[in-house]
Design a protein around this motif. Structure first.
Motif, PDB file in Angstrom:
ATOM      1  N   GLU A  83       0.851  -1.193   0.000  1.00  0.00           N
ATOM      2  CA  GLU A  83       0.000   0.000   0.000  1.00  0.00           C
ATOM      3  C   GLU A  83       0.882   1.237   0.000  1.00  0.00           C
ATOM      4  N   TRP A  84       0.257   2.390  -0.263  1.00  0.00           N
ATOM      5  CA  TRP A  84       0.987   3.650  -0.246  1.00  0.00           C
ATOM      6  C   TRP A  84       0.032   4.770   0.118  1.00  0.00           C
ATOM      7  N   ALA A  85       0.611   5.850   0.625  1.00  0.00           N
ATOM      8  CA  ALA A  85      -0.176   7.008   1.043  1.00  0.00           C
ATOM      9  C   ALA A  85       0.524   8.276   0.576  1.00  0.00           C
ATOM     10  N   VAL A  86      -0.270   9.212   0.052  1.00  0.00           N
ATOM     11  CA  VAL A  86       0.258  10.480  -0.426  1.00  0.00           C
ATOM     12  C   VAL A  86       0.066  11.527   0.669  1.00  0.00           C
ATOM     13  N   SER A  87       1.076  12.324   0.911  1.00  0.00           N
ATOM     14  CA  SER A  87       0.989  13.363   1.932  1.00  0.00           C
ATOM     15  C   SER A  87      -0.015  14.436   1.522  1.00  0.00           C
ATOM     16  N   GLY A  90       1.091  16.665  -1.135  1.00  0.00           N
ATOM     17  CA  GLY A  90       1.374  16.001  -2.398  1.00  0.00           C
ATOM     18  C   GLY A  90       2.846  15.853  -2.725  1.00  0.00           C
ATOM     19  N   LEU A  91       3.711  16.223  -1.801  1.00  0.00           N
ATOM     20  CA  LEU A  91       5.141  16.196  -2.083  1.00  0.00           C
ATOM     21  C   LEU A  91       5.810  14.868  -1.755  1.00  0.00           C
ATOM     22  N   SER A  92       5.127  13.991  -1.050  1.00  0.00           N
ATOM     23  CA  SER A  92       5.758  12.719  -0.700  1.00  0.00           C
ATOM     24  C   SER A  92       4.757  11.577  -0.775  1.00  0.00           C
ATOM     25  N   ILE A  93       5.284  10.402  -1.041  1.00  0.00           N
ATOM     26  CA  ILE A  93       4.507   9.165  -1.054  1.00  0.00           C
ATOM     27  C   ILE A  93       5.231   8.167  -0.165  1.00  0.00           C
ATOM     28  N   THR A  94       4.499   7.566   0.761  1.00  0.00           N
ATOM     29  CA  THR A  94       5.088   6.583   1.670  1.00  0.00           C
ATOM     30  C   THR A  94       4.537   5.200   1.338  1.00  0.00           C
ATOM     31  N   ALA A 112      14.950  -0.774   3.232  1.00  0.00           N
ATOM     32  CA  ALA A 112      16.288  -0.227   3.044  1.00  0.00           C
ATOM     33  C   ALA A 112      16.868  -0.631   1.693  1.00  0.00           C
ATOM     34  N   ASP A 113      16.577  -1.864   1.243  1.00  0.00           N
ATOM     35  CA  ASP A 113      17.038  -2.299  -0.080  1.00  0.00           C
ATOM     36  C   ASP A 113      16.368  -1.480  -1.177  1.00  0.00           C
ATOM     37  N   ALA A 114      15.064  -1.239  -1.020  1.00  0.00           N
ATOM     38  CA  ALA A 114      14.326  -0.485  -2.033  1.00  0.00           C
ATOM     39  C   ALA A 114      14.831   0.951  -2.118  1.00  0.00           C
ATOM     40  N   MET A 145      16.029  12.541   0.090  1.00  0.00           N
ATOM     41  CA  MET A 145      14.701  12.565  -0.524  1.00  0.00           C
ATOM     42  C   MET A 145      14.075  11.183  -0.676  1.00  0.00           C
ATOM     43  N   ILE A 146      14.892  10.141  -0.616  1.00  0.00           N
ATOM     44  CA  ILE A 146      14.391   8.765  -0.638  1.00  0.00           C
ATOM     45  C   ILE A 146      14.916   8.075   0.606  1.00  0.00           C
ATOM     46  N   THR A 147      14.032   7.789   1.541  1.00  0.00           N
ATOM     47  CA  THR A 147      14.465   7.275   2.839  1.00  0.00           C
ATOM     48  C   THR A 147      13.638   6.065   3.254  1.00  0.00           C
ATOM     49  N   ALA A 148      14.252   5.219   4.087  1.00  0.00           N
ATOM     50  CA  ALA A 148      13.587   4.036   4.622  1.00  0.00           C
ATOM     51  C   ALA A 148      13.503   4.150   6.136  1.00  0.00           C
ATOM     52  N   ASP A 149      12.392   3.648   6.687  1.00  0.00           N
ATOM     53  CA  ASP A 149      12.189   3.620   8.133  1.00  0.00           C
ATOM     54  C   ASP A 149      11.423   2.342   8.448  1.00  0.00           C
ATOM     55  N   GLY A 150      12.126   1.346   8.975  1.00  0.00           N
ATOM     56  CA  GLY A 150      11.476   0.065   9.223  1.00  0.00           C
ATOM     57  C   GLY A 150      11.062  -0.561   7.909  1.00  0.00           C
ATOM     58  N   ASN A 151       9.772  -0.867   7.782  1.00  0.00           N
ATOM     59  CA  ASN A 151       9.308  -1.464   6.523  1.00  0.00           C
ATOM     60  C   ASN A 151       8.575  -0.450   5.642  1.00  0.00           C
ATOM     61  N   THR A 152       8.867   0.831   5.844  1.00  0.00           N
ATOM     62  CA  THR A 152       8.279   1.865   4.994  1.00  0.00           C
ATOM     63  C   THR A 152       9.361   2.624   4.236  1.00  0.00           C
ATOM     64  N   LEU A 153       8.987   3.085   3.069  1.00  0.00           N
ATOM     65  CA  LEU A 153       9.872   3.841   2.195  1.00  0.00           C
ATOM     66  C   LEU A 153       9.152   5.124   1.811  1.00  0.00           C
ATOM     67  N   THR A 154       9.829   6.260   1.911  1.00  0.00           N
ATOM     68  CA  THR A 154       9.216   7.542   1.578  1.00  0.00           C
ATOM     69  C   THR A 154       9.991   8.230   0.469  1.00  0.00           C
ATOM     70  N   LEU A 155       9.251   8.618  -0.588  1.00  0.00           N
ATOM     71  CA  LEU A 155       9.808   9.435  -1.657  1.00  0.00           C
ATOM     72  C   LEU A 155       9.337  10.863  -1.458  1.00  0.00           C
ATOM     73  N   THR A 156      10.266  11.797  -1.372  1.00  0.00           N
ATOM     74  CA  THR A 156       9.929  13.215  -1.264  1.00  0.00           C
ATOM     75  C   THR A 156      10.390  13.903  -2.538  1.00  0.00           C
TER      76      THR A 156
END
Length: 532
Positions: A83-87, A90-94, A112-114, A145-156
């Protein structure tokens, strides 16, 4: 990971790729495909930008989002991301990653791999990197701008781009998720594993790369621990067979299951053969006519309009392009968000003559430089004949593909006849090259834009609309915007879409669920089965 090639694997690949078949049909658990694969340069997903290389990577790697080969019309679907969520801005997708996927090495697929995979692609900055860097990522900022936290990935991103735009781009092979631990164990001189990944893989896809012999064969082996379930075809062998007639013979004899490069003549010959079927599949490639606005005659709007009526659409698709192209007069291929299914032009010599007469044009000579492929030359000769009927002389210069491309990129081809294939599955991939050219000067050197190559000074409102469509958050509204752009484009643009390519695949009876990738992707094998 890709394990070292054993002698057994190499011999098996050699036997199946090069030797005459010793059986009447291929093994029940093996899919044998004949295709031209001599364009593979690298198998690193951050580098590969060739058709056959992408075919391999599409099956050895997964991406955050992807297409379902059993329902491709549904668009992108969850893959490694559930799944994914948009802020709100609109500047980031997690993205939330699934926790049941493993790489071929056995390592778990982590956020972290992604994140590292996308960062790596941006930093390497190879040919397909623009698919990611257009969102504002650079080698200097991508770690933030591309970061991982646990099992989530955020694109800013640098702007609030349309979610459909971002997600469509993440289906591209450059967005493949690679096994960071395995790749970095093979790093040499700070290359982030590039040299190793050129000939190996480190993915989590349905298939493991077992062998690749350049210009000969690729062998894939099913990954039994694949998170979507092990594929039924335990091996896929792709043989490099350049000649259509050779593919046809192999298919007729049952030595292969799939033939992917059949000419219309061989398709017609094989259509009545017992045990063989032909599957038509629209691809994303558009055959178009570029009318260079640097040419004095072609820069006249009346000539541009007349040329649209001098193409024998039905005659061409009914003869030498029969079955392999269909008339398509918009720059977005069928299968894309916002495609406009309208065909305003027909073959009408009298109408073309009247348009030229009304404009006071009595004749003229124009040159086309065309790649020495039979289908392109045939289109040029057909156009030459129809132009002659209205007093226009078309001089045809045949060249190699490289020669034509060099001249075209230098804005030196008056009439260009050739194909354009999308770089990713979003409508912006074509809108941003056919209908966008903010600086038409020679100094801009925007060789990636077809509008610039043809010296088409795109109206400011069309440039603005193309950019605005990448920011529209609502998918339906975005589709309508692209349709409006295409209508304006049809009315005035000197780069004329003519036909969309159809891939005619020869299949042995029993091969089911074959998907070449349609207009939006590369081939997938995991869903293919073979029955009686």
């Amino acid at each position: 990971m890709t394990y070292p090639l054993t002698m057994r694997a190499m011999l098996l690949a050699s036997a199946l790729a090069l030797a005459p078949a010793a059986w009447a049909e291929t093994p029940a658990d093996t899919l044998v495909v004949a295709h031209t694969i001599d364009d593979i340069i690298s198998l690193d997903p951050a580098v590969s930008f060739e058709f056959a290389g992408n075919d391999v990577n599409n099956n050895t790697y997964d991406r955050l989002v992807d297409f379902n080969p059993l329902d491709p019309d549904a668009g992108f679907q969850p893959s490694l991301a559930t799944e994914w969520a948009v802020s709100e801005d609109g500047l980031s997708i997690t993205f939330t990653l699934r926790e049941d996927a493993t790489f071929h090495s056995g390592n778990p697929v982590r956020a972290a791999d992604a994140a590292w995979s996308l960062q790596r692609a941006v930093k390497l900055d190879k040919t397909p990197a623009f698919i990611l860097t257009q969102f504002g990522f650079t080698a200097d900022n991508v770690d933030q701008m591309i970061t991982a936290d646990g099992n989530t990935l955020t694109l800013t991103m640098d702007k609030p781009y349309a979610p459909t735009f971002v997600l469509n781009c993440l289906t591209a092979n450059i967005a493949s998720v690679v096994d960071m631990e395995t790749v970095m164990a093979n790093e040499v001189d700070g290359d982030m594993g590039n040299a190793w990944l050129n000939t190996n893989e480190a993915g989590s896809g349905a298939y493991v790369l077992s062998a690749w012999r350049p210009n000969e064969a690729v062998q894939l082996t099913a990954y039994e621990d694949y998170w979507q379930g092990a594929p039924e075809m335990k091996r896929v062998i792709v043989r490099n067979v350049a000649e259509s007639s050779a593919q046809r013979l192999l298919l007729e004899q049952g030595d292969i299951d799939v033939a992917r490069n059949l000419t219309p003549t061989d398709v017609e010959s094989i259509a009545a053969v017992e045990g063989v079927t032909i599957q038509d599949e629209p691809r994303g490639r558009i055959l178009y006519m570029g009318l260079n606005q640097k040419d004095e005659l072609l820069s006249n709007p009346a000539v541009v309009e007349a040329m649209k009526y001098l193409v024998d659409y039905e005659g061409i698709t009914g003869s030498f392009l029969k079955g392999q192209f269909v008339t398509h007069q918009t720059f977005l291929p069928q299968g894309y968000l916002g495609v406009l299914d309208e065909q305003p032009w027909t073959y009408d010599v009298e109408k073309a003559r009247q348009i030229l007469t009304d404009a006071g044009i009595e004749g003229g000579t124009i040159t086309t430089r065309v790649r020495d492929l039979r289908e392109y030359v045939d289109v040029a000769q057909t156009l030459q004949a129809s132009m002659a009927q209205v007093g226009l002389t078309l001089e045809i210069e045949q060249m190699t593909g490289a020669q034509v491309l060099d001249a075209y990129r230098a804005r030196e081809v008056p009439i260009f006849l050739g194909e354009w294939g999308p770089d990713y599955s979003d409508p912006n991939t074509n809108a941003a090259t056919f209908a966008y050219n903010p600086d038409n000067s020679d100094e801009a050197a925007a060789v990636g834009l077809l509008a610039w190559r043809n010296a088409y000074e795109v109206p400011a409102e069309m440039n603005e609309a193309t950019v605005a469509a990448t920011l529209e958050q609502d998918a339906d509204a975005r589709a309508a915007m692209y349709q409006d752009i295409q209508r304006q484009y049809q009315a005035e643009a000197p780069i004329v879409p003519l036909f969309q390519r159809i891939e005619q695949v020869g299949l042995r009876d029993g091969v089911q669920n074959w998907w070449s990738g349609g207009a939006i992707s590369s081939v997938m094998y995991r869903q293919v089965t073979k029955g009686e």
